[in-house]
Design a protein around this motif. Structure first.
Motif, PDB file in Angstrom:
ATOM      1  N   GLN A   1       0.827  -1.207   0.000  1.00  0.00           N
ATOM      2  CA  GLN A   1       0.000   0.000   0.000  1.00  0.00           C
ATOM      3  C   GLN A   1       0.858   1.252   0.000  1.00  0.00           C
ATOM      4  O   GLN A   1       0.561   2.214  -0.715  1.00  0.00           O
ATOM      5  N   VAL A   2       1.920   1.239   0.782  1.00  0.00           N
ATOM      6  CA  VAL A   2       2.816   2.397   0.833  1.00  0.00           C
ATOM      7  C   VAL A   2       3.471   2.616  -0.523  1.00  0.00           C
ATOM      8  O   VAL A   2       3.550   3.752  -1.002  1.00  0.00           O
ATOM      9  N   SER A   3       3.908   1.557  -1.153  1.00  0.00           N
ATOM     10  CA  SER A   3       4.542   1.726  -2.466  1.00  0.00           C
ATOM     11  C   SER A   3       3.526   2.192  -3.509  1.00  0.00           C
ATOM     12  O   SER A   3       3.849   3.021  -4.360  1.00  0.00           O
ATOM     13  N   LYS A   4       2.284   1.727  -3.424  1.00  0.00           N
ATOM     14  CA  LYS A   4       1.246   2.201  -4.340  1.00  0.00           C
ATOM     15  C   LYS A   4       0.965   3.675  -4.120  1.00  0.00           C
ATOM     16  O   LYS A   4       0.800   4.439  -5.067  1.00  0.00           O
ATOM     17  N   MET A   5       0.897   4.088  -2.857  1.00  0.00           N
ATOM     18  CA  MET A   5       0.642   5.491  -2.548  1.00  0.00           C
ATOM     19  C   MET A   5       1.801   6.363  -3.016  1.00  0.00           C
ATOM     20  O   MET A   5       1.592   7.469  -3.494  1.00  0.00           O
ATOM     21  N   GLY A   6       3.008   5.869  -2.890  1.00  0.00           N
ATOM     22  CA  GLY A   6       4.167   6.616  -3.339  1.00  0.00           C
ATOM     23  C   GLY A   6       4.171   6.797  -4.841  1.00  0.00           C
ATOM     24  O   GLY A   6       4.540   7.852  -5.357  1.00  0.00           O
ATOM     25  N   ARG A   7       3.744   5.778  -5.553  1.00  0.00           N
ATOM     26  CA  ARG A   7       3.688   5.869  -7.016  1.00  0.00           C
ATOM     27  C   ARG A   7       2.510   6.697  -7.477  1.00  0.00           C
ATOM     28  O   ARG A   7       2.581   7.389  -8.489  1.00  0.00           O
ATOM     29  N   ALA A   8       1.399   6.659  -6.726  1.00  0.00           N
ATOM     30  CA  ALA A   8       0.184   7.352  -7.147  1.00  0.00           C
ATOM     31  C   ALA A   8       0.188   8.830  -6.759  1.00  0.00           C
ATOM     32  O   ALA A   8      -0.629   9.589  -7.253  1.00  0.00           O
ATOM     33  N   ARG A   9       1.112   9.248  -5.894  1.00  0.00           N
ATOM     34  CA  ARG A   9       1.140  10.644  -5.459  1.00  0.00           C
ATOM     35  C   ARG A   9       1.527  11.535  -6.622  1.00  0.00           C
ATOM     36  O   ARG A   9       2.582  11.378  -7.202  1.00  0.00           O
ATOM     37  N   PRO A  10       0.667  12.494  -6.978  1.00  0.00           N
ATOM     38  CA  PRO A  10       0.956  13.350  -8.129  1.00  0.00           C
ATOM     39  C   PRO A  10       2.046  14.365  -7.807  1.00  0.00           C
ATOM     40  O   PRO A  10       2.192  14.798  -6.672  1.00  0.00           O
ATOM     41  N   GLU A  11       2.790  14.709  -8.816  1.00  0.00           N
ATOM     42  CA  GLU A  11       3.803  15.748  -8.679  1.00  0.00           C
ATOM     43  C   GLU A  11       3.110  17.106  -8.700  1.00  0.00           C
ATOM     44  O   GLU A  11       2.240  17.345  -9.526  1.00  0.00           O
ATOM     45  N   PRO A  12       3.463  18.047  -7.803  1.00  0.00           N
ATOM     46  CA  PRO A  12       2.777  19.337  -7.741  1.00  0.00           C
ATOM     47  C   PRO A  12       2.880  20.136  -9.038  1.00  0.00           C
ATOM     48  O   PRO A  12       1.966  20.836  -9.404  1.00  0.00           O
ATOM     49  N   ALA A  13       3.986  20.048  -9.766  1.00  0.00           N
ATOM     50  CA  ALA A  13       4.168  20.842 -10.971  1.00  0.00           C
ATOM     51  C   ALA A  13       3.353  20.293 -12.142  1.00  0.00           C
ATOM     52  O   ALA A  13       3.022  21.013 -13.065  1.00  0.00           O
ATOM     53  N   ARG A  14       2.997  19.018 -12.087  1.00  0.00           N
ATOM     54  CA  ARG A  14       2.327  18.389 -13.223  1.00  0.00           C
ATOM     55  C   ARG A  14       0.809  18.395 -13.126  1.00  0.00           C
ATOM     56  O   ARG A  14       0.124  18.324 -14.123  1.00  0.00           O
ATOM     57  N   THR A  15       0.255  18.418 -11.915  1.00  0.00           N
ATOM     58  CA  THR A  15      -1.196  18.274 -11.771  1.00  0.00           C
ATOM     59  C   THR A  15      -1.892  19.621 -11.757  1.00  0.00           C
ATOM     60  O   THR A  15      -1.356  20.612 -11.302  1.00  0.00           O
ATOM     61  N   ALA A  16      -3.124  19.605 -12.223  1.00  0.00           N
ATOM     62  CA  ALA A  16      -3.915  20.834 -12.234  1.00  0.00           C
ATOM     63  C   ALA A  16      -4.763  20.937 -10.976  1.00  0.00           C
ATOM     64  O   ALA A  16      -4.823  21.970 -10.347  1.00  0.00           O
ATOM     65  N   ALA A  17      -5.440  19.837 -10.591  1.00  0.00           N
ATOM     66  CA  ALA A  17      -6.319  19.865  -9.417  1.00  0.00           C
ATOM     67  C   ALA A  17      -6.267  18.519  -8.707  1.00  0.00           C
ATOM     68  O   ALA A  17      -6.960  17.589  -9.091  1.00  0.00           O
ATOM     69  N   PRO A  18      -5.457  18.373  -7.658  1.00  0.00           N
ATOM     70  CA  PRO A  18      -5.425  17.123  -6.925  1.00  0.00           C
ATOM     71  C   PRO A  18      -6.686  16.940  -6.082  1.00  0.00           C
ATOM     72  O   PRO A  18      -7.445  17.874  -5.876  1.00  0.00           O
ATOM     73  N   ALA A  19      -6.880  15.735  -5.576  1.00  0.00           N
ATOM     74  CA  ALA A  19      -8.060  15.420  -4.774  1.00  0.00           C
ATOM     75  C   ALA A  19      -8.019  16.185  -3.457  1.00  0.00           C
ATOM     76  O   ALA A  19      -6.990  16.651  -3.014  1.00  0.00           O
ATOM     77  N   ALA A  20      -9.186  16.270  -2.807  1.00  0.00           N
ATOM     78  CA  ALA A  20      -9.303  17.044  -1.570  1.00  0.00           C
ATOM     79  C   ALA A  20      -8.430  16.466  -0.468  1.00  0.00           C
ATOM     80  O   ALA A  20      -7.837  17.192   0.310  1.00  0.00           O
ATOM     81  N   SER A  21      -8.336  15.137  -0.367  1.00  0.00           N
ATOM     82  CA  SER A  21      -7.558  14.541   0.700  1.00  0.00           C
ATOM     83  C   SER A  21      -6.070  14.737   0.507  1.00  0.00           C
ATOM     84  O   SER A  21      -5.310  14.739   1.459  1.00  0.00           O
ATOM     85  N   SER A  22      -5.622  14.904  -0.725  1.00  0.00           N
ATOM     86  CA  SER A  22      -4.197  15.086  -0.955  1.00  0.00           C
ATOM     87  C   SER A  22      -3.856  16.545  -1.196  1.00  0.00           C
ATOM     88  O   SER A  22      -2.813  16.846  -1.751  1.00  0.00           O
ATOM     89  N   ALA A  23      -4.731  17.449  -0.779  1.00  0.00           N
ATOM     90  CA  ALA A  23      -4.501  18.870  -1.018  1.00  0.00           C
ATOM     91  C   ALA A  23      -3.642  19.453   0.083  1.00  0.00           C
ATOM     92  O   ALA A  23      -4.115  20.162   0.946  1.00  0.00           O
ATOM     93  N   SER A  24      -2.374  19.114   0.058  1.00  0.00           N
ATOM     94  CA  SER A  24      -1.476  19.703   1.035  1.00  0.00           C
ATOM     95  C   SER A  24      -0.153  20.022   0.375  1.00  0.00           C
ATOM     96  O   SER A  24       0.330  19.299  -0.468  1.00  0.00           O
ATOM     97  N   VAL A  25       0.403  21.139   0.765  1.00  0.00           N
ATOM     98  CA  VAL A  25       1.687  21.574   0.273  1.00  0.00           C
ATOM     99  C   VAL A  25       2.559  21.768   1.494  1.00  0.00           C
ATOM    100  O   VAL A  25       2.146  22.394   2.460  1.00  0.00           O
ATOM    101  N   VAL A  26       3.773  21.215   1.461  1.00  0.00           N
ATOM    102  CA  VAL A  26       4.645  21.296   2.617  1.00  0.00           C
ATOM    103  C   VAL A  26       5.793  22.247   2.319  1.00  0.00           C
ATOM    104  O   VAL A  26       6.426  22.165   1.294  1.00  0.00           O
ATOM    105  N   LEU A  27       6.019  23.188   3.218  1.00  0.00           N
ATOM    106  CA  LEU A  27       7.115  24.135   3.081  1.00  0.00           C
ATOM    107  C   LEU A  27       8.003  24.058   4.302  1.00  0.00           C
ATOM    108  O   LEU A  27       7.533  23.841   5.411  1.00  0.00           O
ATOM    109  N   ALA A  28       9.289  24.298   4.103  1.00  0.00           N
ATOM    110  CA  ALA A  28      10.213  24.306   5.232  1.00  0.00           C
ATOM    111  C   ALA A  28      10.197  25.679   5.882  1.00  0.00           C
ATOM    112  O   ALA A  28      10.096  26.689   5.209  1.00  0.00           O
ATOM    113  N   ARG A  29      10.268  25.720   7.204  1.00  0.00           N
ATOM    114  CA  ARG A  29      10.335  26.975   7.941  1.00  0.00           C
ATOM    115  C   ARG A  29      11.783  27.289   8.235  1.00  0.00           C
ATOM    116  O   ARG A  29      12.686  26.616   7.780  1.00  0.00           O
ATOM    117  N   GLY A  30      12.007  28.299   9.036  1.00  0.00           N
ATOM    118  CA  GLY A  30      13.351  28.712   9.380  1.00  0.00           C
ATOM    119  C   GLY A  30      14.140  27.639  10.114  1.00  0.00           C
ATOM    120  O   GLY A  30      15.317  27.454   9.894  1.00  0.00           O
TER     121      GLY A  30
END
Length: 159
Positions: free
Chosen positions: A51-80
């Motif tokens: 399941q983890v490997s399937k999720m890793g393969r199925a995770r869309p790249e942010p630069a390539r997708t237009a509208a990801p699903a609601a559950s995967s709508a997260s963007v992670v940024l590094a802080r200071g």
């Protein structure tokens, strides 16, 4: 006396074999149960890994997708600080906007986007561009008074 000694030795060996047989039976039973549990755990581990490997393969790249699903709508940024992550989620945006007492239109004016964009971000239909996320996170960190003060000057005067 040899016959008595031989008989005693044979009897002791027989009793020892009998007791050992009972103990070995209990050990075999315990071993069998543990082996079955280990096999079940290995099966679960294999399923989780697949399941983890399937999720890793199925995770869309942010630069390539237009509208990801609601559950995967997260963007992670590094802080200071190294190791600290700030996560943008649709739910957090909606909750924080409500906490600040802002309408979608007011939030859109503060961020310089359309109110439709705010609605799409909150519903999970779209995610903001990576360039907008830091500004959104800064706005979400504001207090209610400060956010309302920023909205007021931008409001048109009554006619």
């Amino acid at each position: 006396m040899t016959t008595f000694a031989d008989s005693l030795k044979k009897e002791i060996a027989r009793v020892a074999r009998k007791e050992m047989r009972e103990e070995m039976g209990a050990l075999r039973k315990t071993s069998l149960i543990q082996r079955a549990e280990i096999a079940a755990l290995k099966k679960q581990l294999k399923a989780v890994q697949s399941q983890v490997s399937k999720m890793g393969r199925a995770r869309p790249e942010p630069a390539r997708t237009a509208a990801p699903a609601a559950s995967s709508a997260s963007v992670v940024l590094a802080r200071g600080k190294p190791g600290r992550k700030v996560v943008f989620t649709a739910e957090r945006l909606k909750i924080q906007r409500a906490r600040l007492g802002l309408t979608q239109e007011q939030m859109a004016r503060l961020l310089g986007v359309s109110s439709l964009s705010i609605w799409k971000w909150e519903s999970g239909g779209a995610t903001p561009r990576a360039s907008r996320v830091p500004k959104i996170l800064q706005l979400l960190a504001l207090g209610k008074r400060e956010a309302l003060a920023r909205v007021e000057p931008e409001a048109p005067p009554p006619a």
